[in-house]
Design a protein around this motif. Structure first.
Motif, PDB file in Angstrom:
ATOM      1  N   PHE A  90       0.897  -1.227   0.155  1.00  0.00           N
ATOM      2  CA  PHE A  90       0.031  -0.016  -0.041  1.00  0.00           C
ATOM      3  C   PHE A  90       0.864   1.252  -0.087  1.00  0.00           C
ATOM      4  CE2 PHE A  90      -2.410  -3.351   2.283  1.00  0.00           C
ATOM      5  CZ  PHE A  90      -3.649  -3.343   1.600  1.00  0.00           C
ATOM      6  N   ASN A  92       0.615   3.670   1.692  1.00  0.00           N
ATOM      7  CA  ASN A  92       0.978   4.327   3.119  1.00  0.00           C
ATOM      8  C   ASN A  92       1.359   2.940   4.312  1.00  0.00           C
ATOM      9  OD1 ASN A  92      -1.357   3.126   3.451  1.00  0.00           O
ATOM     10  ND2 ASN A  92      -2.530   5.172   4.134  1.00  0.00           N
ATOM     11  N   ASN A  94       0.739   0.431   5.638  1.00  0.00           N
ATOM     12  CA  ASN A  94      -0.129  -0.229   6.523  1.00  0.00           C
ATOM     13  C   ASN A  94       0.389  -1.644   7.133  1.00  0.00           C
ATOM     14  OD1 ASN A  94      -2.609   0.970   6.136  1.00  0.00           O
ATOM     15  ND2 ASN A  94      -3.142  -0.166   4.050  1.00  0.00           N
ATOM     16  N   LEU A  95       1.498  -1.053   7.999  1.00  0.00           N
ATOM     17  CA  LEU A  95       1.958  -2.092   8.699  1.00  0.00           C
ATOM     18  C   LEU A  95       1.451  -1.941  10.121  1.00  0.00           C
ATOM     19  CD1 LEU A  95       6.000  -1.597   7.982  1.00  0.00           C
ATOM     20  CD2 LEU A  95       4.350  -3.443   7.169  1.00  0.00           C
ATOM     21  N   LEU A  96       1.423  -2.761  10.999  1.00  0.00           N
ATOM     22  CA  LEU A  96       0.835  -2.770  12.458  1.00  0.00           C
ATOM     23  C   LEU A  96       1.820  -2.116  13.302  1.00  0.00           C
ATOM     24  CD1 LEU A  96      -1.161  -6.197  12.977  1.00  0.00           C
ATOM     25  CD2 LEU A  96      -1.954  -3.824  11.847  1.00  0.00           C
ATOM     26  N   ARG A  98       2.463  -1.856  16.424  1.00  0.00           N
ATOM     27  CA  ARG A  98       2.874  -2.294  17.708  1.00  0.00           C
ATOM     28  C   ARG A  98       3.830  -3.648  17.557  1.00  0.00           C
ATOM     29  NH1 ARG A  98      -2.434  -0.837  19.603  1.00  0.00           N
ATOM     30  NH2 ARG A  98      -2.224   1.431  20.263  1.00  0.00           N
ATOM     31  N   ILE A  99       3.800  -4.043  16.419  1.00  0.00           N
ATOM     32  CA  ILE A  99       4.714  -5.445  16.501  1.00  0.00           C
ATOM     33  C   ILE A  99       5.742  -5.340  15.538  1.00  0.00           C
ATOM     34  CG2 ILE A  99       2.687  -6.859  16.937  1.00  0.00           C
ATOM     35  CD1 ILE A  99       2.292  -7.334  14.069  1.00  0.00           C
ATOM     36  N   GLU A 103       7.415  -9.726  12.628  1.00  0.00           N
ATOM     37  CA  GLU A 103       5.943 -10.270  12.831  1.00  0.00           C
ATOM     38  C   GLU A 103       5.035  -9.764  11.715  1.00  0.00           C
ATOM     39  OE1 GLU A 103       5.280 -10.954  17.485  1.00  0.00           O
ATOM     40  OE2 GLU A 103       6.191  -8.890  17.087  1.00  0.00           O
ATOM     41  N   LEU A 107       2.538 -12.254   9.219  1.00  0.00           N
ATOM     42  CA  LEU A 107       1.469 -11.924   9.640  1.00  0.00           C
ATOM     43  C   LEU A 107       0.129 -12.728   8.824  1.00  0.00           C
ATOM     44  CD1 LEU A 107      -0.431 -10.815  11.832  1.00  0.00           C
ATOM     45  CD2 LEU A 107      -0.783  -8.705  10.395  1.00  0.00           C
ATOM     46  N   PRO A 108       0.600 -12.591   7.505  1.00  0.00           N
ATOM     47  CA  PRO A 108      -0.445 -13.540   6.284  1.00  0.00           C
ATOM     48  C   PRO A 108      -0.167 -14.976   6.788  1.00  0.00           C
ATOM     49  CG  PRO A 108       0.946 -11.794   5.153  1.00  0.00           C
ATOM     50  CD  PRO A 108       1.332 -11.902   6.630  1.00  0.00           C
ATOM     51  N   VAL A 110       0.174 -16.211   9.840  1.00  0.00           N
ATOM     52  CA  VAL A 110      -0.752 -16.421  10.730  1.00  0.00           C
ATOM     53  C   VAL A 110      -2.030 -16.949  10.632  1.00  0.00           C
ATOM     54  CG1 VAL A 110      -1.813 -15.583  12.892  1.00  0.00           C
ATOM     55  CG2 VAL A 110       0.551 -15.054  12.512  1.00  0.00           C
ATOM     56  N   TYR A 111      -2.572 -16.056   9.384  1.00  0.00           N
ATOM     57  CA  TYR A 111      -4.114 -16.345   8.936  1.00  0.00           C
ATOM     58  C   TYR A 111      -3.973 -17.888   7.900  1.00  0.00           C
ATOM     59  CZ  TYR A 111      -5.103 -12.274  11.428  1.00  0.00           C
ATOM     60  OH  TYR A 111      -5.296 -11.135  12.324  1.00  0.00           O
ATOM     61  N   TYR A 116       4.550 -21.533  14.269  1.00  0.00           N
ATOM     62  CA  TYR A 116       5.425 -20.438  14.785  1.00  0.00           C
ATOM     63  C   TYR A 116       6.900 -20.538  14.006  1.00  0.00           C
ATOM     64  CZ  TYR A 116       8.332 -17.561  17.966  1.00  0.00           C
ATOM     65  OH  TYR A 116       9.024 -16.587  18.409  1.00  0.00           O
ATOM     66  N   ARG A 119       6.962 -19.965  10.321  1.00  0.00           N
ATOM     67  CA  ARG A 119       6.308 -18.564   9.904  1.00  0.00           C
ATOM     68  C   ARG A 119       7.819 -17.731  10.114  1.00  0.00           C
ATOM     69  NH1 ARG A 119       1.953 -18.453  13.593  1.00  0.00           N
ATOM     70  NH2 ARG A 119       3.184 -17.085  14.942  1.00  0.00           N
ATOM     71  N   ARG A 155       6.173  -8.722   3.278  1.00  0.00           N
ATOM     72  CA  ARG A 155       4.920  -9.367   3.618  1.00  0.00           C
ATOM     73  C   ARG A 155       4.337  -9.658   2.581  1.00  0.00           C
ATOM     74  NH1 ARG A 155       0.877  -5.402   6.939  1.00  0.00           N
ATOM     75  NH2 ARG A 155       0.748  -4.530   4.655  1.00  0.00           N
TER      76      ARG A 155
END
Lengths: 232, 405
Positions: A90, A92, A94-96, A98-99, A103, A107-108, A110-111, A116, A119, A155
């Motif tokens: 994206f 901007n 669009n990273l989280l 707080r992690i 991580e 993230l993808p 994880v879903y 672990y 990943r 990511r």
């Protein structure tokens, strides 16, 4: 053929009026192509990108992704399709926030239900590929804009998607970072990845092997592999 | 998505907003703590009442002489003259599952020491009376079997009588006069204070029953026999056996009225227990309201959290999170808040209960039921009040959510 769009229409109901954001799009994108999607704002470019990215459904028409019809799937099927087949980059980032970078990259997975250990191995691999393995434990706000976008690209790649959707990936970057990021996309193209780049800057679009111009909900120009052809 | 991941994500999100998480938990902590503390106070009251009834004599059967009919007019209960000292001996010898049998007679007298006098009740008792009424002697000794056999003029006096007749000085070894006869004080009872019925339990003079019957009151019958049954579940059986035995001894055939009455304290106990259970429930349910308010607090914070993290939800959805994934993430978050709050609340509640019993003169009883119940309730609240915000999050449209600033 990775992407096959047939007569895609997207009609919004605004009050009593019907507004067609997309008005019959036919588009094929082969595996390994690097296509740039251009168009002024209000042209339907974003709507098309949302449909290509399986974030939205067309009102009418057929969309085959890797040969499977995805135009009219339910929310959860769309989510799974995005997870498996589409990597987003994206404007901007669009990273989280707080992690850590690692991580975020993982993230993808994880879903996707990946364990672990695997990943983290895969996330490390792709961070290394974008040259940021030494920043794996940093949080996004400790990274520069260019670095953040590289994390976002890692990511996008981590679950080995069929297409990479990049929405104005250099819109928030300086010239140096823009060059770095575009080099990564061109490398990916050379490695045989399918990349769709949405941009309004012609010089960015030049990096792609094919340029598509969207105007008034239609593709009005399709310039590919040095061969110009007017569709209109 | 894996369950473990959801829990980790939830805990991380809580740590990211420490102050807010603590404040949210506070609602649950106070709720659970209040329930536990209040219920333990209620249970304490109940135990106190049970103890005071038990101090009247636990597992007690009381045999009283009946109220005889004289020309069709019923006399006062206990005024019948058919209950004898032998009856008490027979009960003790023939019936099993009995710990103590204590026959007694009683009458009010003026008791005198020098120029001091005091009106009190004089009880003629046996040595077993001490066990059955859970009496303890503060100084001196209690009445022995030997005192009964020899009809000694000895007396054990209650604390109230001692202070009124002797003031600060030690009464043991001194003489008091009852009905103008001198009695030697051999012991003073430890104070038992007021009974739960408002009676001063220290206002009494105890003398051997034989002395009382033959030398003081000139009686041939006794008024009551207190029987302590070995365990509560045998009370009904022993009661029946006592009735049968006394009927035999008094030669009463079936249709005729008994000339005695056997009663037990279970009905008083039951009434008291019911009352205190009501008090406990009342206190507990008032406290439970604060738990409910805590739950609404969780819901409120979760709603704010969902709005605040709209973009995060959008990103997660774009990357492939399904409805269930997002739902689970937020639901687990609210459950984690309530579980942690619940656990801390248990600690706070138990601590408060102990503090109340330490500082106040209240007995508190901490039982496992309110702890388990309020903990499960708080988890349930987390679940219930988490569902709505979690659904709201999970239903967000990814495009809208990504656009959210």
């Amino acid at each position: 053929m990775t992407i096959e769009l047939k007569d895609i229409k997207k009609i919004y109901q605004v009050g009593t009026q019907q507004v067609a954001a997309l008005n019959g799009i036919d588009l094929n994108i082969k595996k390994g192509e690097f296509a740039a999607l251009m168009g002024p704002s209000g042209s339907g470019k974003s709507t098309l990108m949302n449909i290509l990215g399986c974030l939205d459904r067309p009102t009418e028409g057929s969309y085959k992704l890797d040969g499977a019809e995805v135009a009219h799937l339910g929310d959860d099927e769309l989510a799974k399709t995005r997870n498996k087949k589409i990597g987003f980059v994206f404007q901007n980032f669009n990273l989280l926030s707080r992690i850590s970078a690692l991580e975020n990259v993982a993230l993808p997975l994880v879903y996707a239900g990946v364990g672990y250990k695997e990943r983290h191995e895969r996330a490390h691999y792709f961070l290394r590929a974008v040259g940021l393995d030494d920043r794996a434990e940093h949080q996004p706000n400790e990274l520069s804009g260019g670095q953040r976008q590289r994390v976002a690209i890692a990511r996008a790649l981590v679950n080995d998607p069929s297409i990479i959707m990049a929405d104005e990936p250099t819109g928030n970057l300086d010239t140096k970072s823009t060059r770095e990021i575009m080099n990564i996309f061109m490398d990916l193209h050379e490695q045989g990845k399918t990349v769709i780049l949405v941009t309004h800057e012609p010089e960015i679009a030049e990096c792609a092997s094919r340029q598509l111009l969207v105007r008034d909900g239609k593709i009005t120009k399709d310039v590919g592999k040095g061969v110009k052809m007017d569709v209109v | 998505m894996l369950f473990r991941e959801s829990v980790i994500i939830a805990i991380k999100a809580l740590f990211a907003n420490k102050m807010r998480s603590i404040l949210t938990m506070l609602g649950i902590i106070i709720g659970v703590g209040a329930v536990i503390a209040m219920v333990s106070v209620g249970m304490g009251v109940r135990k106190q009442v049970q103890d005071s009834i038990a101090s009247l004599g636990s597992n007690m059967l009381i045999v009283t002489a009946g109220a005889p009919r004289v020309n069709g007019v019923r006399q006062a209960a206990g005024s019948g003259e058919k209950l004898k000292l032998d009856d008490a001996d027979a009960i003790k010898k023939k019936i099993k599952n009995i710990d103590y049998v204590a026959p007694n007679v009683q009458k009010s007298y003026q008791v005198v020491n020098g120029n001091q006098n005091w009106n009190t009740t004089v009880y003629g008792i046996t040595s077993e009376y001490m066990m059955i009424r859970s009496l303890t002697v503060k100084s001196g000794s209690f009445i022995t079997t030997n005192d009964m056999n020899t009809r000694n003029r000895v007396a054990v006096i209650g604390a109230t009588v001692a202070s009124n007749l002797f003031g600060e000085s030690n009464p043991v070894g001194k003489n008091i006069r009852i009905n103008n006869d001198p009695y030697k004080v051999i012991g003073v009872l430890a104070s038992k204070g007021q009974s739960s019925m408002g009676q001063d339990q220290d206002d009494c003079v105890l003398i051997p029953i034989t002395t009382a019957m033959e030398r003081l009151m000139a009686l041939t019958s006794i008024r009551t026999i207190n029987i302590q049954v070995s365990s509560a579940d045998k009370i009904d059986m022993v009661q029946e056996q006592v009735e049968t035995l006394l009927r035999q001894r008094h030669r009463i055939k079936k249709p005729a009225d008994d000339d005695f009455e056997v009663r037990n304290l279970t009905s008083i106990m039951e009434t008291m227990t019911n009352t205190t259970t009501m008090i406990t429930l009342l206190l507990g349910s008032i406290a439970a309201i604060s738990l409910l308010v805590g739950g609404i607090g969780i819901m409120n914070i979760m709603m704010v959290s969902v709005t605040e993290r709209t973009r995060e939800i959008g990103i997660r959805k774009a990357l492939g999170a399904t409805f269930k994934d997002i739902m689970l993430q937020f639901l687990i978050e609210s459950i984690v808040v309530s579980v942690i709050g619940g656990v801390i609340g248990i600690g706070v509640g138990c601590g408060a209960a102990m503090a109340i019993s330490q500082v106040g003169s209240f007995t508190t009883v901490i039982t496992i039921e309110p702890i388990l119940l309020s903990f499960l309730f708080s988890v349930g609240i987390g679940l219930f009040f988490g569902i709505y915000p979690a659904r709201k999050a999970a239903k967000l449209d990814p495009i809208e959510a990504l656009r959210y600033e």
